[in-house]
Design a protein around this motif. Structure first.
Motif, PDB file in Angstrom:
ATOM      1  N   ASN A  59       0.235   2.994  -2.583  1.00  0.00           N
ATOM      2  CA  ASN A  59       1.671   3.041  -2.807  1.00  0.00           C
ATOM      3  C   ASN A  59       1.978   2.612  -4.239  1.00  0.00           C
ATOM      4  OD1 ASN A  59       4.443   2.808  -2.824  1.00  0.00           O
ATOM      5  ND2 ASN A  59       4.575   1.492  -1.039  1.00  0.00           N
ATOM      6  N   ALA A  60       2.554   3.514  -5.024  1.00  0.00           N
ATOM      7  CA  ALA A  60       2.825   3.238  -6.435  1.00  0.00           C
ATOM      8  C   ALA A  60       3.900   2.176  -6.627  1.00  0.00           C
ATOM      9  CB  ALA A  60       3.233   4.523  -7.147  1.00  0.00           C
ATOM     10  N   PHE A  61       4.688   1.907  -5.596  1.00  0.00           N
ATOM     11  CA  PHE A  61       5.743   0.915  -5.716  1.00  0.00           C
ATOM     12  C   PHE A  61       5.278  -0.488  -5.331  1.00  0.00           C
ATOM     13  CE2 PHE A  61       8.338   4.825  -5.219  1.00  0.00           C
ATOM     14  CZ  PHE A  61       9.021   4.742  -6.412  1.00  0.00           C
ATOM     15  N   ASP A  62       4.014  -0.625  -5.001  1.00  0.00           N
ATOM     16  CA  ASP A  62       3.490  -1.946  -4.689  1.00  0.00           C
ATOM     17  C   ASP A  62       3.194  -2.684  -5.994  1.00  0.00           C
ATOM     18  OD1 ASP A  62       1.268  -3.971  -4.189  1.00  0.00           O
ATOM     19  OD2 ASP A  62       1.808  -3.432  -2.143  1.00  0.00           O
ATOM     20  N   GLN A  66      -0.196  -2.439  -8.871  1.00  0.00           N
ATOM     21  CA  GLN A  66      -0.017  -2.128 -10.295  1.00  0.00           C
ATOM     22  C   GLN A  66      -0.521  -3.265 -11.173  1.00  0.00           C
ATOM     23  OE1 GLN A  66       0.638   0.691 -11.407  1.00  0.00           O
ATOM     24  NE2 GLN A  66       1.888   1.824  -9.965  1.00  0.00           N
ATOM     25  N   ASN A  67      -0.275  -4.490 -10.745  1.00  0.00           N
ATOM     26  CA  ASN A  67      -0.733  -5.655 -11.505  1.00  0.00           C
ATOM     27  C   ASN A  67      -2.253  -5.711 -11.554  1.00  0.00           C
ATOM     28  OD1 ASN A  67      -1.646  -8.792 -11.125  1.00  0.00           O
ATOM     29  ND2 ASN A  67       0.006  -8.595 -12.603  1.00  0.00           N
ATOM     30  N   PRO A 427      -4.213  -1.864   7.061  1.00  0.00           N
ATOM     31  CA  PRO A 427      -5.473  -1.268   6.622  1.00  0.00           C
ATOM     32  C   PRO A 427      -5.431  -0.643   5.226  1.00  0.00           C
ATOM     33  CG  PRO A 427      -4.335   0.244   8.084  1.00  0.00           C
ATOM     34  CD  PRO A 427      -3.489  -1.004   8.017  1.00  0.00           C
ATOM     35  N   SER A 428      -4.256  -0.595   4.603  1.00  0.00           N
ATOM     36  CA  SER A 428      -4.148   0.047   3.290  1.00  0.00           C
ATOM     37  C   SER A 428      -4.849  -0.780   2.216  1.00  0.00           C
ATOM     38  CB  SER A 428      -2.683   0.242   2.905  1.00  0.00           C
ATOM     39  OG  SER A 428      -2.077  -1.015   2.603  1.00  0.00           O
ATOM     40  N   VAL A 429      -5.205  -0.122   1.122  1.00  0.00           N
ATOM     41  CA  VAL A 429      -5.852  -0.805  -0.004  1.00  0.00           C
ATOM     42  C   VAL A 429      -4.930  -1.885  -0.558  1.00  0.00           C
ATOM     43  CG1 VAL A 429      -6.764  -0.516  -2.335  1.00  0.00           C
ATOM     44  CG2 VAL A 429      -7.264   1.201  -0.582  1.00  0.00           C
ATOM     45  N   ALA A 430      -3.648  -1.560  -0.696  1.00  0.00           N
ATOM     46  CA  ALA A 430      -2.692  -2.531  -1.233  1.00  0.00           C
ATOM     47  C   ALA A 430      -2.596  -3.767  -0.337  1.00  0.00           C
ATOM     48  CB  ALA A 430      -1.317  -1.885  -1.394  1.00  0.00           C
TER      49      ALA A 430
END
Length: 464
Positions: A59-62, A66-67, A427-430
């Motif tokens: 998710n690009a909004f996580d 991004q950090n 389970p997501s990477v984020a």
């Protein structure tokens, strides 16, 4: 070997935990049983086609994702969804039905019946559920949106995200944000509209990966972790006066002040059995049904479908044997050679665990038959590969929050012993990155507290 922290498991969760602790100045070692790190987050280049063996997007909004990408120096290598993603597809009576990607796409498409859409529109008038009551996803969605919306929209989504069944998974454990909207606004639809008109980020609005695939993250983490040892099988953990001893068989024992178990739940259960029976039983109760990933590459002219979406999902009632598929070469650049396309299909999970155990040739035959019919594919693939995950995604079934709390409390029952992984926050990477960051902070707090206590008693003894 003596270290501050021994991390058992070299997937994204274990590597990220070690990386954060290294940055705080602690000595760590990552112990990975396989010959490579990364766990499910593995990308492979096959004759110019890129296969994702596990997760494929973030998710690009996580903000944390991004950090992490920035700190690892891989931000410039990010790849965002291509312009070719214009639709979402669901299987409807053996054919693909296009759904517009805008927030009201399910209302304007003819995928659902008119009565089903009218019932869905009644959601704002449905009373709140009883506070503190745990419902399955099926029970909750049916109560608020109607049975057709659940069976034809949410069931495929749950199959795609968790390889699970809406009738078995826990609503508060899987979709807590949706419950929060109901609690705050009295209606999920009202809450989502409020966020939309306030400029909030809608679900799945923007996704990213890296040019080298999700495996870029695993490789970058490994490169930034100071001590990673692969091919190490940890046999047991036992408590000592100074912390823990990790038995690595012929590789010798490791003495650690703290241990982080970053493995799949069944492995965690075995390791906990000698030090924390309660935690071992909790981890053992988490189901991880097998999942198979089938990757196929074709010349573009072999496929008549425009492939103008992320892929497609299938409701269990369609009975096609696949939970869904991704149009990999449409999603991100570099996933197939010029003039070619790639498709990734998913088989098994909680719906059909027996199918995920089929031999490679049987799985290829199943996927080619289904995809050939749905996408108008002619001829044999240029590339065909299968990845068997004998233990797939954790199932957040009813009572999962209690299981998680028991596992979180492991460090209370056994100071210095912590767990992290994809069965805590998602389970997501984020989600794994977020849990790993929290775990590293807890470990650091424990180590600091232990050092402060040692300094205090040493000073007191010196004064006496």
């Amino acid at each position: 070997m003596n270290v501050d922290v021994a991390i058992i498991g070299g997937g994204v969760s274990g590597l990220a935990t070690a990386w954060e602790l290294d940055a705080k100045g602690y000595s760590t070692v990552v112990l990975e049983r396989q010959v490579r790190t990364g766990g499910h987050a593995f990308s492979e280049n096959i004759s110019g086609f890129m296969m994702e063996h596990g997760p494929s997007t973030i998710n690009a909004f996580d903000p944390l994702a991004q950090n992490v990408s920035t700190r690892l120096g891989i931000l410039s290598d990010q790849a965002y969804l291509g312009d070719g993603v214009k639709q979402r597809y669901l299987v409807d009576n053996g054919m693909l039905k296009a759904i517009p990607i805008h927030p009201f796409g399910f209302m304007t498409a003819n995928y659902m019946s008119l009565p089903g859409r009218l019932r869905m529109m009644m959601e704002p008038f449905v009373p709140r559920g009883k506070s503190g009551t745990e419902e399955t996803i099926q029970d909750y969605i049916t109560r608020r949106f109607g049975s057709e919306f659940c069976e034809r929209i949410i069931d495929p989504l749950v199959g795609g995200l968790y390889a699970g069944r809406a009738s078995e998974l826990s609503m508060p454990s899987v979709f807590p944000k949706m419950l929060a909207l109901e609690e705050k606004y009295g209606s999920v639809a009202k809450g989502m509209l409020s966020k939309f008109f306030k400029g909030g980020n809608m679900p799945s609005k923007r996704l990213f990966s890296w040019n080298g695939g999700i495996g870029t993250l695993s490789r970058a983490l490994e490169a930034h972790v100071k001590n990673v040892q692969t091919g190490v099988t940890v046999r047991s953990i036992r408590k000592t006066k100074t912390g823990y001893q990790v038995d690595c068989g012929d590789r010798g024992p490791i003495q650690a002040k703290s241990v982080v178990i970053a493995t799949q739940p069944h492995v965690a259960s075995g390791l906990l059995s000698t030090v924390d029976v309660e935690g071992a039983e909790a981890a053992h109760s988490i189901s991880t049904p097998p999942l198979a990933v089938v990757f196929l590459g074709y010349k573009r002219e072999q496929v008549s479908h425009p492939l103008d979406g992320l892929g497609f999902l299938a409701a269990e009632m369609e009975n096609i044997g696949l939970t869904g598929a991704q149009f990999s070469s449409t999603m991100f650049p570099g996933r197939a050679p010029s003039g070619c396309v790639s498709i990734t299909a998913y088989v098994g999970g909680a719906r059909h665990p027996e199918l995920a155990r089929l031999p490679e040739q049987d799985l290829l035959q199943l996927a080619q038959k289904r995809l050939g019919s749905l996408l108008g594919i002619q001829g044999e693939p240029l590339v065909a590969r299968v990845r068997h995950w004998h233990l797939g995604l954790p199932q957040y079934q009813l009572g999962h929050s209690t299981i998680v709390q028991t596992l979180e409390d492991t460090s209370q029952r056994n100071p210095g012993l912590f767990l992290t992984g994809n069965y805590f926050k998602g389970p997501s990477v984020a989600a794994c990155l977020g849990k790993a960051q929290n775990t590293s902070s807890s470990v650091a707090e424990f180590l600091k507290s232990s050092t402060d206590q040692q300094d205090y008693f040493s000073g007191k003894q010196a004064c006496n």
